[in-house]
Design an enzyme around this catalytic site. Structure first.
Site, PDB file in Angstrom:
ATOM      1  N   GLY A  29       0.835  -1.214   0.000  1.00  0.00           N
ATOM      2  CA  GLY A  29       0.000   0.000   0.000  1.00  0.00           C
ATOM      3  C   GLY A  29       0.860   1.250   0.000  1.00  0.00           C
ATOM      4  O   GLY A  29       1.878   1.302   0.699  1.00  0.00           O
ATOM      5  N   ARG A  77      13.291  10.342  -2.863  1.00  0.00           N
ATOM      6  CA  ARG A  77      14.159  11.489  -3.166  1.00  0.00           C
ATOM      7  C   ARG A  77      15.459  11.412  -2.352  1.00  0.00           C
ATOM      8  O   ARG A  77      16.558  11.624  -2.882  1.00  0.00           O
ATOM      9  CB  ARG A  77      13.385  12.770  -2.842  1.00  0.00           C
ATOM     10  N   ALA A  78      15.313  11.073  -1.074  1.00  0.00           N
ATOM     11  CA  ALA A  78      16.494  11.014  -0.204  1.00  0.00           C
ATOM     12  C   ALA A  78      17.411   9.859  -0.599  1.00  0.00           C
ATOM     13  O   ALA A  78      18.645   9.999  -0.587  1.00  0.00           O
ATOM     14  CB  ALA A  78      16.060  10.873   1.252  1.00  0.00           C
ATOM     15  N   VAL A  79      16.823   8.721  -0.971  1.00  0.00           N
ATOM     16  CA  VAL A  79      17.639   7.582  -1.417  1.00  0.00           C
ATOM     17  C   VAL A  79      18.446   7.991  -2.647  1.00  0.00           C
ATOM     18  O   VAL A  79      19.670   7.797  -2.712  1.00  0.00           O
ATOM     19  CB  VAL A  79      16.742   6.357  -1.751  1.00  0.00           C
ATOM     20  N   ARG A  87       1.101  -5.072  -5.166  1.00  0.00           N
ATOM     21  CA  ARG A  87       1.330  -6.258  -4.337  1.00  0.00           C
ATOM     22  C   ARG A  87       1.564  -7.389  -5.329  1.00  0.00           C
ATOM     23  O   ARG A  87       0.811  -7.541  -6.277  1.00  0.00           O
ATOM     24  CB  ARG A  87       0.120  -6.524  -3.445  1.00  0.00           C
ATOM     25  N   CYS A  88       2.638  -8.166  -5.137  1.00  0.00           N
ATOM     26  CA  CYS A  88       3.061  -9.119  -6.162  1.00  0.00           C
ATOM     27  C   CYS A  88       3.139 -10.543  -5.610  1.00  0.00           C
ATOM     28  O   CYS A  88       3.985 -10.841  -4.761  1.00  0.00           O
ATOM     29  CB  CYS A  88       4.437  -8.682  -6.698  1.00  0.00           C
ATOM     30  N   ASP A 100       5.650  -5.203   6.100  1.00  0.00           N
ATOM     31  CA  ASP A 100       6.209  -6.511   6.448  1.00  0.00           C
ATOM     32  C   ASP A 100       6.298  -7.472   5.263  1.00  0.00           C
ATOM     33  O   ASP A 100       7.293  -8.170   5.087  1.00  0.00           O
ATOM     34  CB  ASP A 100       5.373  -7.170   7.554  1.00  0.00           C
ATOM     35  N   THR A 115       4.205   2.523   5.621  1.00  0.00           N
ATOM     36  CA  THR A 115       2.808   2.097   5.723  1.00  0.00           C
ATOM     37  C   THR A 115       2.078   3.049   6.657  1.00  0.00           C
ATOM     38  O   THR A 115       2.646   3.483   7.668  1.00  0.00           O
ATOM     39  CB  THR A 115       2.655   0.662   6.252  1.00  0.00           C
ATOM     40  N   ASP A 154      -0.219   2.150   8.519  1.00  0.00           N
ATOM     41  CA  ASP A 154      -0.783   1.359   9.620  1.00  0.00           C
ATOM     42  C   ASP A 154       0.031   1.374  10.916  1.00  0.00           C
ATOM     43  O   ASP A 154      -0.480   0.998  11.965  1.00  0.00           O
ATOM     44  CB  ASP A 154      -0.962  -0.108   9.192  1.00  0.00           C
ATOM     45  N   ASP A 207       2.161  -0.681  11.765  1.00  0.00           N
ATOM     46  CA  ASP A 207       2.129  -2.049  12.289  1.00  0.00           C
ATOM     47  C   ASP A 207       3.430  -2.811  12.034  1.00  0.00           C
ATOM     48  O   ASP A 207       3.415  -4.031  11.874  1.00  0.00           O
ATOM     49  CB  ASP A 207       0.933  -2.808  11.686  1.00  0.00           C
ATOM     50  N   ARG A 254      -5.611  -2.113   8.837  1.00  0.00           N
ATOM     51  CA  ARG A 254      -5.586  -3.575   8.683  1.00  0.00           C
ATOM     52  C   ARG A 254      -5.916  -4.217  10.030  1.00  0.00           C
ATOM     53  O   ARG A 254      -6.954  -3.921  10.593  1.00  0.00           O
ATOM     54  CB  ARG A 254      -4.230  -4.054   8.166  1.00  0.00           C
ATOM     55  N   HIS A 311     -23.755  14.091  20.956  1.00  0.00           N
ATOM     56  CA  HIS A 311     -23.390  13.144  19.897  1.00  0.00           C
ATOM     57  C   HIS A 311     -22.553  12.027  20.511  1.00  0.00           C
ATOM     58  O   HIS A 311     -22.088  12.143  21.639  1.00  0.00           O
ATOM     59  CB  HIS A 311     -22.587  13.856  18.796  1.00  0.00           C
ATOM     60  N   GLU A 368     -10.619  -0.758  11.284  1.00  0.00           N
ATOM     61  CA  GLU A 368     -10.898  -1.652  10.154  1.00  0.00           C
ATOM     62  C   GLU A 368     -10.824  -3.124  10.562  1.00  0.00           C
ATOM     63  O   GLU A 368     -11.594  -3.955  10.083  1.00  0.00           O
ATOM     64  CB  GLU A 368      -9.865  -1.352   9.062  1.00  0.00           C
ATOM     65  N   ARG A 399      -4.945   7.293   2.698  1.00  0.00           N
ATOM     66  CA  ARG A 399      -3.632   6.969   2.122  1.00  0.00           C
ATOM     67  C   ARG A 399      -3.079   8.092   1.254  1.00  0.00           C
ATOM     68  O   ARG A 399      -1.912   8.038   0.832  1.00  0.00           O
ATOM     69  CB  ARG A 399      -3.756   5.691   1.288  1.00  0.00           C
TER      70      ARG A 399
END
Ligand code: F6P
Length: 320
Positions: free
Chosen positions: A11, A21-23, A72-73, A103, A125, A127, A129, A171, A216, A223, A253
């Site tokens: 994602g 850019r930094a790399v 995602r492969c 991960d 990510t 997330d 996580d 996730r 309220h 999620e 995202r």
């Protein structure tokens, strides 16, 4: 290492461009050549590889998404796919690689390292996580985006004296939900790591809030728990209070990265290129206890982490 590749995988997350850019610029500064791999590991296997110069990454630090695209492969999770990827790297003279992702992407990065391509991972990510790090590229922007959206929902929720269930991404992790719960002053926070499924207790709290004069009820639902729509229907039936569900979805995202995401991603990207320049491989760049550090990829993947209990306890007091 003479030529490095850089790819984004999984994602996308705001700040990935700052990291790319930094790399690129740090690697060029160290005398290395840089190639961009389009569409993550999928693009690697399709040999979608482009030369990158310092100017290839001009005007991107402020842009969400990833200029390298991402995917995602499945094929790269197989031994054959990984061997093919390493062979393609060698064919293009790529002896180092920076993988920006989560991960799943790091498992692939570990395999590339084992196959002789010096590989460094960067945590990208929304997330948060990834166990070895207290910061992931994109989390800060995502929680700010979600927070602003939830503030808006709060306005209309108050006007109509409704209950609102807002589902945030993450996730199976509840970090975005926890931060929005605290940051938005929600009435309830449902985290996959903590929620016991006791909906009656949730309903009782809503009724109690109304008795105490609240106009309220904002419920932040992660999620990983999901089912916000059916939850809203059950709450409305049980309480008689109009209840609406909003799933924030992929807006979390996107968007222009926050200053924190730009700066931290830049530091991490630079660190990845520096590690490659001194011959390191199989490392993950992380931010731990206030410092930028790096870990062995397999060790990092074996680590676990949980919602900080102290933050959760504080949240439980503040939402009452
Ligand atoms: O990992 C980032 C994330 O946005 C998660 O929060 C979410 O579960 C998932 O990706 C959504 O994936 P997709 O973009 O494939 O729908």
């Amino acid at each position: 290492v003479k030529t490095i590749g850089v790819l984004t995988s999984g994602g996308d997350a705001p700040g990935m461009n700052a990291a790319i850019r930094a790399v690129v610029r740090t690697a060029i500064n160290k005398g290395l050549k840089v190639k961009g791999i389009m569409r993550g590991y999928a693009g690697l296997l399709e040999e979608e590889i482009v030369d990158m110069e310092s100017t290839s990454v001009s005007d991107i630090i402020n842009r969400g998404g990833t200029i390298l695209y991402t995917a995602r492969c499945k094929e790269f999770t197989t031994a054959e796919g990984q061997q093919k990827g390493a062979d393609i790297c060698r064919k293009h003279g790529i002896d180092g690689m920076v993988v920006i992702g989560g991960d799943g992407s790091f498992r692939g990065a570990g395999k590339l390292s084992a196959l002789g391509i010096n590989t460094i991972g960067l945590p990208g990510t929304i997330d948060l996580d990834i166990a070895c790090t207290d910061y992931t590229i994109g989390f800060d922007t995502a929680v700010n985006t979600a927070m602003e959206a939830i503030d808006k929902i709060r306005d209309t929720s108050t006007s109509h004296e409704r209950c609102s269930i807002v589902e945030v991404m993450g996730r199976n992790a509840g970090y975005i939900a926890l931060w929005c719960g605290i940051g938005n002053g929600a009435e309830d926070i449902l985290l996959p790591e903590r929620y016991d499924g006791n909906e009656q207790a949730l309903i009782n709290r809503i009724i109690d809030n109304r008795r105490r004069g609240k106009k309220h009820n904002i419920i932040i639902n992660a999620e990983g728990i999901g089912h916000s729509g059916s939850m809203a229907k059950r709450i409305e039936a049980a309480t008689g209070i109009e209840t609406r569900a909003t799933i924030l979805g992929h807006m979390q995202r996107g968007g222009t990265p926050t200053c924190k995401d730009r700066v931290y991603a830049s530091i991490m990207g630079a660190k990845a290129a520096e590690l490659l320049a001194v011959g390191k491989s199989n490392r993950l760049v992380a931010y731990k206890h206030g410092e930028f550090v790096d870990f062995d990829i397999q060790e990092a993947l074996n680590m676990t982490k949980d919602i900080p209990e102290e933050q959760y306890e504080i949240a439980k007091i503040l939402i009452r």
